[in-house]
Design a protein around this motif. Sequence first.
Motif, PDB file in Angstrom:
ATOM      1  N   ALA A 135      35.569  38.914  44.124  1.00 18.75           N
ATOM      2  CA  ALA A 135      36.191  38.628  42.834  1.00 18.75           C
ATOM      3  C   ALA A 135      35.470  37.491  42.113  1.00 18.75           C
ATOM      4  N   ILE A 136      35.075  36.462  42.848  1.00 17.24           N
ATOM      5  CA  ILE A 136      34.378  35.338  42.218  1.00 17.24           C
ATOM      6  C   ILE A 136      33.002  35.757  41.731  1.00 17.24           C
ATOM      7  N   LEU A 137      32.320  36.619  42.494  1.00 15.96           N
ATOM      8  CA  LEU A 137      31.011  37.107  42.047  1.00 15.96           C
ATOM      9  C   LEU A 137      31.137  37.887  40.741  1.00 15.96           C
ATOM     10  N   GLN A 138      32.176  38.715  40.648  1.00 13.86           N
ATOM     11  CA  GLN A 138      32.388  39.457  39.399  1.00 13.86           C
ATOM     12  C   GLN A 138      32.628  38.516  38.231  1.00 13.86           C
ATOM     13  N   VAL A 139      33.395  37.465  38.467  1.00 12.35           N
ATOM     14  CA  VAL A 139      33.669  36.489  37.408  1.00 12.35           C
ATOM     15  C   VAL A 139      32.393  35.741  37.036  1.00 12.35           C
ATOM     16  N   CYS A 140      31.548  35.416  38.022  1.00  2.67           N
ATOM     17  CA  CYS A 140      30.274  34.744  37.728  1.00  2.67           C
ATOM     18  C   CYS A 140      29.421  35.593  36.791  1.00  2.67           C
ATOM     19  N   VAL A 141      29.365  36.896  37.069  1.00  2.00           N
ATOM     20  CA  VAL A 141      28.588  37.806  36.219  1.00  2.00           C
ATOM     21  C   VAL A 141      29.141  37.824  34.812  1.00  2.00           C
ATOM     22  N   GLU A 142      30.467  37.897  34.690  1.00  2.00           N
ATOM     23  CA  GLU A 142      31.077  37.989  33.362  1.00  2.00           C
ATOM     24  C   GLU A 142      30.937  36.673  32.591  1.00  2.00           C
ATOM     25  N   VAL A 143      31.093  35.546  33.278  1.00  2.00           N
ATOM     26  CA  VAL A 143      30.953  34.249  32.595  1.00  2.00           C
ATOM     27  C   VAL A 143      29.510  34.045  32.140  1.00  2.00           C
ATOM     28  N   ALA A 183      33.461  42.114  50.108  1.00  2.00           N
ATOM     29  CA  ALA A 183      33.027  41.433  48.888  1.00  2.00           C
ATOM     30  C   ALA A 183      32.359  42.412  47.935  1.00  2.00           C
ATOM     31  N   LEU A 184      31.519  43.302  48.462  1.00  3.68           N
ATOM     32  CA  LEU A 184      30.831  44.275  47.608  1.00  3.68           C
ATOM     33  C   LEU A 184      31.810  45.234  46.951  1.00  3.68           C
ATOM     34  N   VAL A 185      32.762  45.748  47.740  1.00  2.00           N
ATOM     35  CA  VAL A 185      33.752  46.680  47.189  1.00  2.00           C
ATOM     36  C   VAL A 185      34.602  45.996  46.124  1.00  2.00           C
ATOM     37  N   ALA A 186      35.052  44.763  46.408  1.00  2.00           N
ATOM     38  CA  ALA A 186      35.867  44.037  45.429  1.00  2.00           C
ATOM     39  C   ALA A 186      35.082  43.777  44.151  1.00  2.00           C
ATOM     40  N   PHE A 187      33.813  43.389  44.293  1.00  2.00           N
ATOM     41  CA  PHE A 187      32.976  43.122  43.119  1.00  2.00           C
ATOM     42  C   PHE A 187      32.819  44.370  42.265  1.00  2.00           C
ATOM     43  N   LEU A 188      32.455  45.489  42.888  1.00  2.00           N
ATOM     44  CA  LEU A 188      32.232  46.722  42.123  1.00  2.00           C
ATOM     45  C   LEU A 188      33.531  47.227  41.501  1.00  2.00           C
ATOM     46  N   ALA A 189      34.649  47.127  42.254  1.00  3.60           N
ATOM     47  CA  ALA A 189      35.925  47.605  41.716  1.00  3.60           C
ATOM     48  C   ALA A 189      36.355  46.788  40.505  1.00  3.60           C
ATOM     49  N   GLU A 234      36.346  39.093  27.722  1.00  3.24           N
ATOM     50  CA  GLU A 234      36.148  37.748  27.193  1.00  3.24           C
ATOM     51  C   GLU A 234      37.503  37.196  26.787  1.00  3.24           C
ATOM     52  N   GLY A 235      37.528  35.915  26.432  1.00  4.45           N
ATOM     53  CA  GLY A 235      38.768  35.294  25.981  1.00  4.45           C
ATOM     54  C   GLY A 235      39.865  35.352  27.023  1.00  4.45           C
ATOM     55  N   ARG A 236      41.034  35.845  26.607  1.00  5.39           N
ATOM     56  CA  ARG A 236      42.200  35.872  27.485  1.00  5.39           C
ATOM     57  C   ARG A 236      41.960  36.739  28.723  1.00  5.39           C
ATOM     58  N   ILE A 237      41.338  37.909  28.534  1.00  7.11           N
ATOM     59  CA  ILE A 237      41.098  38.808  29.669  1.00  7.11           C
ATOM     60  C   ILE A 237      40.192  38.131  30.698  1.00  7.11           C
ATOM     61  N   LEU A 238      39.146  37.465  30.230  1.00  4.24           N
ATOM     62  CA  LEU A 238      38.240  36.784  31.144  1.00  4.24           C
ATOM     63  C   LEU A 238      38.963  35.666  31.889  1.00  4.24           C
ATOM     64  N   ALA A 239      39.863  34.976  31.219  1.00  5.89           N
ATOM     65  CA  ALA A 239      40.633  33.912  31.877  1.00  5.89           C
ATOM     66  C   ALA A 239      41.489  34.480  33.004  1.00  5.89           C
ATOM     67  N   TRP A 240      42.092  35.658  32.776  1.00  2.00           N
ATOM     68  CA  TRP A 240      42.882  36.286  33.839  1.00  2.00           C
ATOM     69  C   TRP A 240      42.007  36.654  35.031  1.00  2.00           C
ATOM     70  N   TYR A 241      40.806  37.153  34.761  1.00  2.00           N
ATOM     71  CA  TYR A 241      39.899  37.501  35.865  1.00  2.00           C
ATOM     72  C   TYR A 241      39.483  36.260  36.646  1.00  2.00           C
ATOM     73  N   ILE A 242      39.213  35.171  35.942  1.00  4.74           N
ATOM     74  CA  ILE A 242      38.860  33.929  36.633  1.00  4.74           C
ATOM     75  C   ILE A 242      40.025  33.451  37.494  1.00  4.74           C
ATOM     76  N   ALA A 243      41.241  33.517  36.946  1.00  4.63           N
ATOM     77  CA  ALA A 243      42.419  33.101  37.704  1.00  4.63           C
ATOM     78  C   ALA A 243      42.605  33.972  38.945  1.00  4.63           C
ATOM     79  N   LEU A 244      42.339  35.279  38.823  1.00  6.38           N
ATOM     80  CA  LEU A 244      42.460  36.176  39.970  1.00  6.38           C
ATOM     81  C   LEU A 244      41.449  35.820  41.051  1.00  6.38           C
ATOM     82  N   GLY A 245      40.199  35.600  40.662  1.00  8.37           N
ATOM     83  CA  GLY A 245      39.181  35.232  41.639  1.00  8.37           C
ATOM     84  C   GLY A 245      39.506  33.929  42.342  1.00  8.37           C
ATOM     85  N   ILE A 246      39.954  32.931  41.583  1.00  2.87           N
ATOM     86  CA  ILE A 246      40.311  31.644  42.176  1.00  2.87           C
ATOM     87  C   ILE A 246      41.548  31.791  43.055  1.00  2.87           C
TER      88      ILE A 246
END
Length: 385
Positions: free
Chosen positions: A337-345, A214-220, A233-245
Motif C-alpha cells: 500500500a505504501i509503495l502504491q502511495v509513493c508512486v501516486e505522490v 506487497a506486490l499483490v497489494a500494490f497492483l490491486a 489526487e486531492g481528497r482521494i490521494l489523502a485517503w490512499y495515504i491514510a490507508l497505507g499508513i
Amino acid sequence: MHPRLWFSLLLPPLMLGLALLWFQMTQPLEWLGVSPPPLEELTVERTIIDDDGLALKVRAGGSEPMRIAQVQVDGAYWRFHQEPAGELSRGQAAWLQIPYPWVEDELHEVTLVTGTGVTFGHTIEVAEPTPQPSIEQLSGYGVLGLFVGVLPVALGMCLLPALQHAGARGFQFTLALTLGLLAFLLVDTLEAGLELAAEAASLFQGPALVWLTALVAFLALLGVGRRHGLPPEGRILAWYIALGIGLHNLGEGLAIGGAFAAGAGALGTFLVIGFTLHNLTEGVAIAAPLTRLSIPAWMWVGLVALAGLPAVLGTWLGAYAFAPHWSALFLGLGAGAILQVCVEVADYLRRTAVAEAMSPVSGISVLGVTAGVGIMYATALLVQV
C-alpha cells in the motif's frame, strides 16, 4: 464455454497431479539407491508465562511427522504436557505446557528434543507474566495504540491550516517531504516484515510471503486507484495515504503489543514517546494533498481514524494472539500500500510542478525528499523495542 476448451484447461493440472501421485507411491529414488533422511523442523511461535509455568506454541515444518520426546529448561529435563498429544505432521501446531518455576526478569533457555534426538532451542530473554485478557489490560493496550497511532497522526493533521498558506514552492516542498517520509516508511515496513518472516515456520516461506503480498497489494490498489484512467489526487490521494499508513501502523502495533507482552518493551514510557515522535510526520503526509482544498470535519476525523486506529487493533492482537507469519503478512500488505502511495505522490508532484512551470526534480524537491527521509531516520533512533 466449449467442452474442448474446458478439457484443455483441466488436462495439464490433472496430469501433473497424477504424475506427483505416481512419484509419491512408487518412490523412484529408491531405484537409484537414494534414501534421503527425514528432515525435522520445529518453530516456537508463541510463549505464554503464567503461574502454571511456561506454555509454548510450536509448529512442525519437516518433511515427515515428528514427536517431541523431551524438554529441557535451563539445562535440566522437565516434565511437560502436549496438546494435542502424539506426532506432529507437517504444518501442525501444538501447545506444550511446562510447569517450570520461572524467575521474573531472568533469562531461561528451553531445549526441545525430538524422538530422533534432534534438538531445537528457544530463548526467553526476559521472563515476564503474559498479560491475561481483562478490561484493564485491554484498556491499557488500547491507550498505548492511541498514543503511538492516533495521537501523532492527529497532531500532524493539525498542521493543515499552516500548509494551506504555503505558496507554489511550499506546496512542492510539502509533497516532496511526503514522498521522503513514505519512502522511509516503505523500507522500514519491508525490513520489519522480513525480520518477522525469519521467525516464522519455514513452510510459510516468510520472505516470499512478504514480497508477494506487497506486490499483490500494490497492483490491486494501483488498479483500483486508476480504474477510471486518471491518477488519484486531492481528497482521494489523502485517503490512499491514510490507508497505507494505517496498514503500516497495524503491523507496528502487532510488533509493539507482542514486545510488551513478552517483556521486551521494558523501556515503557520512553518507547511510547519514541513511536509518537516517529509517527508525527504521518499526519503531515496525509495533509499534503489537501493543502489546496478545504475539507469537512468528518473527513478530518475519518482520515485520522483510518491511519491511526489500526495501531490499537495491532497492539491488542500482538499482545494476545501474536504469530510471526500473520505479522509478516500484514506488514507485506502495508508495504504494498505504501509503495502504491509513493508512486501516486511522485506522479502528483510531477504533474503539479509542470502545471506551475516548475521542474519536477528541482532543488526544492530534492530538499523535501531529503528532509523527509532525514526526519524519519532521526525520530527512528528514539524507537527501541
